[in-house]
Design a protein around this motif. Sequence first.
Motif, PDB file in Angstrom:
ATOM      1  N   VAL A 204       0.846  -1.197   0.000  1.00 50.67           N
ATOM      2  CA  VAL A 204       0.000   0.000   0.000  1.00 50.67           C
ATOM      3  C   VAL A 204       0.880   1.246   0.000  1.00 50.67           C
TER       4      VAL A 204
ATOM      5  N   ALA B  46      -0.948   3.682  11.806  1.00 49.12           N
ATOM      6  CA  ALA B  46      -0.954   4.754  10.809  1.00 49.12           C
ATOM      7  C   ALA B  46      -1.357   6.102  11.405  1.00 49.12           C
TER       8      ALA B  46
ATOM      9  N   ASP C  14      -0.874  -1.002  10.262  1.00 52.83           N
ATOM     10  CA  ASP C  14      -2.316  -1.138  10.443  1.00 52.83           C
ATOM     11  C   ASP C  14      -2.902   0.212  10.857  1.00 52.83           C
ATOM     12  N   ARG C  15      -4.217   0.241  11.015  1.00 47.83           N
ATOM     13  CA  ARG C  15      -4.906   1.514  11.251  1.00 47.83           C
ATOM     14  C   ARG C  15      -4.379   2.227  12.499  1.00 47.83           C
TER      15      ARG C  15
ATOM     16  N   GLY D 189       6.195  -1.225   8.471  1.00 47.46           N
ATOM     17  CA  GLY D 189       6.066  -0.549   7.183  1.00 47.46           C
ATOM     18  C   GLY D 189       7.218   0.425   7.013  1.00 47.46           C
TER      19      GLY D 189
ATOM     20  N   GLU E 288      -1.285   7.282   2.205  1.00 49.96           N
ATOM     21  CA  GLU E 288      -1.660   7.320   3.618  1.00 49.96           C
ATOM     22  C   GLU E 288      -3.156   7.124   3.852  1.00 49.96           C
TER      23      GLU E 288
ATOM     24  N   CYS F 255       3.374   7.620   7.592  1.00 51.53           N
ATOM     25  CA  CYS F 255       3.270   6.175   7.801  1.00 51.53           C
ATOM     26  C   CYS F 255       3.561   5.409   6.511  1.00 51.53           C
ATOM     27  N   ARG F 256       4.376   6.014   5.619  1.00 48.09           N
ATOM     28  CA  ARG F 256       4.530   5.487   4.250  1.00 48.09           C
ATOM     29  C   ARG F 256       5.755   6.133   3.648  1.00 48.09           C
TER      30      ARG F 256
ATOM     31  N   GLY G 247       2.535  -2.606   5.172  1.00 44.72           N
ATOM     32  CA  GLY G 247       2.142  -1.270   5.617  1.00 44.72           C
ATOM     33  C   GLY G 247       1.670  -1.356   7.049  1.00 44.72           C
TER      34      GLY G 247
ATOM     35  N   LEU H  40      -4.212   3.572   4.353  1.00 42.99           N
ATOM     36  CA  LEU H  40      -3.531   3.041   5.547  1.00 42.99           C
ATOM     37  C   LEU H  40      -4.241   3.529   6.803  1.00 42.99           C
ATOM     38  N   CYS H  41      -4.540   4.838   6.830  1.00 46.09           N
ATOM     39  CA  CYS H  41      -5.188   5.398   8.019  1.00 46.09           C
ATOM     40  C   CYS H  41      -6.608   4.862   8.173  1.00 46.09           C
TER      41      CYS H  41
ATOM     42  N   VAL I 144      -4.756  -2.294   5.754  1.00 43.70           N
ATOM     43  CA  VAL I 144      -3.864  -3.413   6.080  1.00 43.70           C
ATOM     44  C   VAL I 144      -4.587  -4.408   6.990  1.00 43.70           C
TER      45      VAL I 144
END
Length: 421
Positions: free
Chosen positions: A68, A97, A93-94, A267, A71, A287-288, A91, A74-75, A79
């Motif tokens: 992924v 993120a 997880d919530r 991630g 963002e 987060c990416r 990536g 992901l948010c 995942v």
Amino acid sequence: MNVLVVGGGGREHALAWKIAQSPLVEKVHCAPGNAGIAQVAQTWPVQAEDIPGIVALAKEIGAGLVVVGPEAPLCAGIVDAVQAAGIPCFGPDRRAAAIEGDKAFARELCRRHRIPGPGFWTFDDLRKALAFLDNRSDDPIVVKASGLAAGKGVTVAKNRAQAAAAVRECLEQGRFGAAGATVVLEECLEGPEVSVMALTDGKTIVPLDAAQDHKQVLDGDEGPNTGGMGAFTPVSFVRGRSWGQIENQVIIPAVHAMNRESRPFRGFLYAGLMMTNNGPRVLEFNCRLGDPETQPLLMRMQSDLVPYLLATAEGRLEECEPMAWDPRTAVCVMATSEGYPGSYPKGLPIHGLDEVETGPDLQVFHSGTSRRGSDVVTAGGRVLSVCALGADIPKARARAYEALERIQFRGMHFRRDIGCR
Ligand code: AMP
Ligand code: GLY
């Protein structure tokens, strides 16, 4: 193995291009992709934010790994959903993120775990925020929408009046919707900026080389912030002692802090840093991977990325070797639509793409493009970037700009000073 890349920007084009080179990979798929990604992957008309749609697609194509890029999904917990369907997904997880999706949380995390950053104050009440500004000196201050705003939610205000206007945009005019319902005001720091990304499965950390982004739309760092107008890597002032400070004061403590708060991060953890006279300070966590930092970084990455992505998703990154990097410099210059980061036209034909001779040292990565009949047309604010490798910054720059001059679309804009700082 079949790999599904989720997203449709320049970062995802670079990811799909890199993943397609892996001997472990049979076929790369991408949703939704763009006109450039369609040259290296099979694209599917499923939006990145359509989580049930992505899960269904991953099953349909028999994906052995989902990667992924952006963002927003992901948010939103993509995942969690893909992994629940039994498919390895790369990536955070919530809950993890949130280090990007909730800037107020990220600032509190830094405070709780002594990760160095600017002083900050959080408000969701307009009157209180304005009263705070009234009682402060007229010095510069930074105003940030707390939620996701595609890189456009930050105002570096030169004085109180500008800061108050930015606060009103968030809390009164709802410019960023729910993402601007909380604002974070920050002490304005000074120094050169650097983007540091690290792969982590929550236990092992594999840092990537540092990169530098150019966020403002105009030469000389003028004009409003964008998602990023260009980038280069490596960054000469980040080595030795300052690299050690970044690892020891920011990256390792952040991974550890997320574990301690029961949000283990798996991630790419991205730290946007300002190198002040007092050491590195965190401007933001993402987060990416960064866009456009990913494009030049992946041109320099000699290791096969796929084993790292799989090992991270499966929590066994300790089995991977350190990464190998091309020692040369990579420079990436973004071409944008007229009006970006404000409103801009779409659907304009892009000319000259065939005149650029691409290869391992020169690539055109598409951001906002789509296909209309036999034409490639613009479909976003950031349209495409040219990335070149060279022995040093001037050589890589010269190559990138020489190729970019061959490409045209109506109203095309790019900065002429990427890598000149
Ligand atoms: P961010 O998206 O939070 O990284 O912010 C976008 C840009 O705004 C950064 O790349 C910096 O140029 C600038 N910025 C953000 N926070 C600060 C700060 N506390 N002090 C000075 N500049 C900042
Ligand atoms: N280029 C900055 C970012 O991806 O957030």
